[in-house]
Design a protein around this motif. Structure first.
Motif, PDB file in Angstrom:
ATOM      1  N   ARG A  99       0.829  -1.208   0.000  1.00  9.05           N
ATOM      2  CA  ARG A  99       0.000   0.000   0.000  1.00  9.05           C
ATOM      3  C   ARG A  99       0.866   1.262   0.000  1.00  9.05           C
ATOM      4  N   LYS A 100       1.921   1.252   0.810  1.00 10.70           N
ATOM      5  CA  LYS A 100       2.798   2.416   0.886  1.00 10.70           C
ATOM      6  C   LYS A 100       3.496   2.671  -0.443  1.00 10.70           C
ATOM      7  N   GLU A 101       3.988   1.598  -1.088  1.00  4.78           N
ATOM      8  CA  GLU A 101       4.678   1.763  -2.362  1.00  4.78           C
ATOM      9  C   GLU A 101       3.724   2.240  -3.455  1.00  4.78           C
ATOM     10  N   LYS A 102       2.476   1.772  -3.422  1.00  3.64           N
ATOM     11  CA  LYS A 102       1.486   2.230  -4.400  1.00  3.64           C
ATOM     12  C   LYS A 102       1.222   3.723  -4.243  1.00  3.64           C
ATOM     13  N   GLU A 103       1.147   4.181  -2.998  1.00  3.00           N
ATOM     14  CA  GLU A 103       0.929   5.602  -2.753  1.00  3.00           C
ATOM     15  C   GLU A 103       2.104   6.424  -3.271  1.00  3.00           C
ATOM     16  N   LYS A 117       4.126   5.584  -5.719  1.00  2.69           N
ATOM     17  CA  LYS A 117       4.097   5.558  -7.176  1.00  2.69           C
ATOM     18  C   LYS A 117       3.087   6.558  -7.722  1.00  2.69           C
ATOM     19  N   LYS A 118       1.950   6.689  -7.036  1.00  2.00           N
ATOM     20  CA  LYS A 118       0.941   7.643  -7.481  1.00  2.00           C
ATOM     21  C   LYS A 118       1.466   9.075  -7.353  1.00  2.00           C
ATOM     22  N   LYS A 119       2.164   9.337  -6.249  1.00  2.00           N
ATOM     23  CA  LYS A 119       2.698  10.681  -6.050  1.00  2.00           C
ATOM     24  C   LYS A 119       3.720  11.027  -7.121  1.00  2.00           C
ATOM     25  N   LYS A 120       4.546  10.054  -7.489  1.00  2.00           N
ATOM     26  CA  LYS A 120       5.603  10.280  -8.470  1.00  2.00           C
ATOM     27  C   LYS A 120       5.140  10.005  -9.896  1.00  2.00           C
ATOM     28  N   ASN A 121       3.905   9.517 -10.033  1.00  2.00           N
ATOM     29  CA  ASN A 121       3.352   9.187 -11.348  1.00  2.00           C
ATOM     30  C   ASN A 121       4.253   8.209 -12.097  1.00  2.00           C
ATOM     31  N   GLN A 122       4.668   7.155 -11.379  1.00  2.00           N
ATOM     32  CA  GLN A 122       5.546   6.141 -11.953  1.00  2.00           C
ATOM     33  C   GLN A 122       4.858   4.777 -11.901  1.00  2.00           C
ATOM     34  N   ASN A 123       4.903   4.058 -13.012  1.00  2.00           N
ATOM     35  CA  ASN A 123       4.302   2.729 -13.070  1.00  2.00           C
ATOM     36  C   ASN A 123       5.269   1.696 -13.642  1.00  2.00           C
ATOM     37  N   ASN A 124       6.554   2.025 -13.642  1.00  2.00           N
ATOM     38  CA  ASN A 124       7.527   1.146 -14.286  1.00  2.00           C
ATOM     39  C   ASN A 124       7.937  -0.035 -13.420  1.00  2.00           C
ATOM     40  N   ASP A 125       7.868   0.125 -12.111  1.00  2.57           N
ATOM     41  CA  ASP A 125       8.342  -0.919 -11.207  1.00  2.57           C
ATOM     42  C   ASP A 125       7.206  -1.519 -10.398  1.00  2.57           C
TER      43      ASP A 125
END
Length: 234
Positions: A104-108, A110-118
């Motif tokens: 959950r923390k990593e998903k949050e 990724k959303k903040k950084k707008n990254q979906n690569n990892d």
């Protein structure tokens, strides 16, 4: 007198890994099991992190930590010699709880950084410490017990699934803003008016998610509250 049984230590780690299917919400899961032998003087004869067995798999987020996944990992640990089921299940529950918090923390982030690569790689590192003179005997016992313990999934009855209470949550009223459906890991309330399904144990899920879950397993995915099954009628 020291116990003849093995001692187990398990830790949860994580890292980010390349996502080969960025359109899918996946999680990588690595189970690393290492046996360390200890002599009569208490000296460790092998470094537990240098050699061992490990299994890497890519799982949908909806499958990671599910009852089936939990049982599969439990069975692997049983085969490795972790014979005390109560302690094994307790440690696994804590490990999956910590893992879901990490996801959950990593998903949050990724959303903040707008990254979906990892994607997140969750690592269960397990060390089995065995007294050298009991090693062969324990391996044989563990294999015998693993053949006897066969976890099976039992679906809930259709009637009990249909009878589940439906409740309406309003986006912005504070009831469901920060709650996720723990099956699909998506936001529970995503529209102005969202109808969700409530289990008898009071846990809330998307209707489609919990219906699919209960068609395979009669246990709540969070607390394992048992729903009625056809098996219980015989």
């Amino acid at each position: 007198m020291a116990s003849s049984g093995p001692q187990f230590q398990m830790g949860v780690e994580h890292c980010l890994a390349p996502n080969k299917a960025p359109h899918l919400p996946n999680v990588e899961f690595l189970l690393h099991i290492r046996t360390s032998l200890r002599d009569r003087n208490g000296r460790v004869l092998e470094d537990p992190w240098q050699r061992g067995t490990q299994e890497l798999e890519v799982l949908p987020e909806s499958v990671f930590g599910s009852e089936q996944h939990h049982n599969n990992v439990s069975r692997r640990l049983l085969e490795a010699g972790w014979l005390h089921r109560g302690h094994r299940e307790f440690v696994l529950d804590l490990a999956f709880e910590a893992s879901n918090s990490i996801i959950r923390k990593e998903k949050e982030e990724k959303k903040k950084k707008n990254q979906n690569n990892d994607i997140v790689r969750i690592i269960f590192r397990v060390v089995k410490i065995v007294r050298m003179e009991y090693h062969d005997e324990l391996e044989a016992t563990a294999m015998e017990l693993s053949m006897q313990e066969d976890p099976k999934l039992v679906p809930a009855t259709t009637e009990s699934i249909r009878a589940l209470k439906k409740t309406k949550l309003l986006e912005g009223d504070g009831d469901g803003d920060d709650i996720e459906c723990m099956i699909c890991m998506e936001k529970l309330v995503s529209s102005k008016t969202e109808v969700v399904t409530c289990m008898p144990c009071s846990h809330l899920f998307h209707g489609d998610c919990i219906e699919r879950w209960l068609s395979t397993s009669h246990l709540c995915p969070l607390c394992r509250f048992p729903m009625p099954t056809d098996a219980g009628e015989h």
